[in-house]
Write an enzyme that holds these catalytic residues in place. Structure first.
Site, short mmCIF file in Angstrom:
data_model
loop_
_atom_site.label_atom_id
_atom_site.label_comp_id
_atom_site.label_asym_id
_atom_site.label_seq_id
_atom_site.Cartn_x
_atom_site.Cartn_y
_atom_site.Cartn_z
N ARG A 1 0.82 -1.22 0.00
CA ARG A 1 0.00 0.00 0.00
C ARG A 1 0.85 1.27 0.00
NH1 ARG A 1 -4.11 -1.73 4.76
NH2 ARG A 1 -2.31 -3.03 5.32
N LYS B 1 -16.18 7.15 -2.04
CA LYS B 1 -15.95 7.56 -0.65
C LYS B 1 -15.05 8.78 -0.60
CE LYS B 1 -12.12 4.29 0.04
NZ LYS B 1 -11.67 3.08 0.75
#
Length: 339
Positions: free
Chosen positions: A105, A204
């Site tokens: 990530r 989101k």
């Protein structure tokens, strides 16, 4: 075919269950016993990692099975030190089988003065002496380019497609695949195309890291069986909130298919109490007792796919053939009957 007689497997401590399952699957395919190389991977009192290999590996084609999951630093060091031990023991080729690639990530600089840790880890693995990497569902496909060695990135999507077709075989016309954010649309679209389903997106917006301020459903999910698809589920906060938003938008049911079940902190409790009917994960990260006991979490095995990929790499045949559900269905031995 390489000159090495047989592929040899060795495992660290991150996911011994998966390593043993891969060895069993290879034994079935090879028609002979394939065991993990006898070795010890231990800690000294000060927590330094120590590795000792008890078998001759000179000139062998070695496969180290080791996810770099929690504790990520310990498992990464085990991988590096095992590689060094094999390299110094004159192994002919070393392939790192990393079902879950930690630090993925951190694949770009989102802010000033931050690291690109995925690139650093790739450098460490390469410099340690790994010749090839076999992994699954990298968080970002560009991570393959961080390595100066070949990287085979398997995909969970074909196995998930088989699972969806099996469990929703009489209701596939009601299935909508959902991406939990805009960045995951390509992953969700791939599964949707495989099963012939429509696609929706949950948009989101974050106020700060770890906190989602607002979610909006893009697409019609009324009376649909929504299947959220993503590569990683960590604390499950965003996933559970996305499921709630979909139900509020009129979805009939919500299920989730996540490749890597990190499931840290309150994740299992959140999932157990959520509106999701089921969460399907793979065993790329060894599940703990809480995960195994959760009534709405189901685990799909990856050993058949990794075992076949290892044998294809060893024999010099195609790994990309494992990207198709039709190829994987026989490997999964009728677990999923094609409709």
């Amino acid at each position: 075919m390489p000159s090495m007689s047989e592929p040899k497997l060795i495992a660290g401590n991150s996911n011994r269950t998966l390593a043993n399952a891969i060895a069993r699957r290879m034994s079935m395919h090879r028609g002979m016993s394939v065991n993990l190389v006898d070795a010890r991977v231990e800690r000294f009192n000060d927590q330094e990692v120590f590795v000792e290999v008890f078998e001759n590996v000179r000139g062998e084609d070695m496969y180290i099975i080791q996810s770099t999951s929690n504790p990520a630093n310990d498992n990464l060091m085990e991988l590096l030190i095992m590689t060094d031990a094999l390299r110094r023991s004159s192994a002919a080729r070393i392939t790192a089988v990393i079902p879950y690639f930690g630090y993925a990530r951190q694949d770009r600089r989102a802010k000033a003065r931050t690291p690109i840790s995925a690139k650093l880890v790739a450098n460490l693995i390469t410099e340690a002496g790994v010749d090839r990497v076999l992994t699954m569902d990298l968080h970002a496909t560009q991570i393959q380019g961080f390595f100066d060695i070949p990287v085979d990135n398997l995909y969970a999507a074909p196995v998930f497609a088989l699972d969806v077709e099996h469990h929703f075989r009489n209701r596939l016309d009601k299935v909508t695949v959902v991406s939990p954010d805009v960045g995951g649309v390509a992953r969700a679209r791939e599964l949707a195309q495989r099963i012939g389903a429509s696609l929706a997106i949950v948009d989101k917006r974050r106020v700060k890291a770890g906190e989602v301020a607002e979610m909006t459903v893009i697409g019609d999910v009324s009376d649909q069986i929504c299947i959220i698809v993503d590569d990683i589920c960590d604390t499950a906060g965003t996933l559970c909130k996305a499921a709630e938003v979909l139900m509020e938008a009129g979805a009939a049911e919500v299920h989730s298919y996540i490749t890597h079940g990190v499931l840290s902190g309150p994740a299992v409790e959140r999932i157990s109490n959520s509106v999701m009917k089921s969460l399907v994960i793979t065993d790329s990260i060894e599940p703990n007792d809480k995960v195994k006991a959760a009534p709405n979490i189901r685990i799909v095995p990856t050993a058949p796919m990794f075992a076949q990929a290892i044998m294809n790499i060893w024999s010099g045949t195609s790994v990309s053939s494992l990207f198709e559900a039709d190829t994987l269905a026989p490997i999964y031995e009728g677990m999923y009957a094609r409709c």
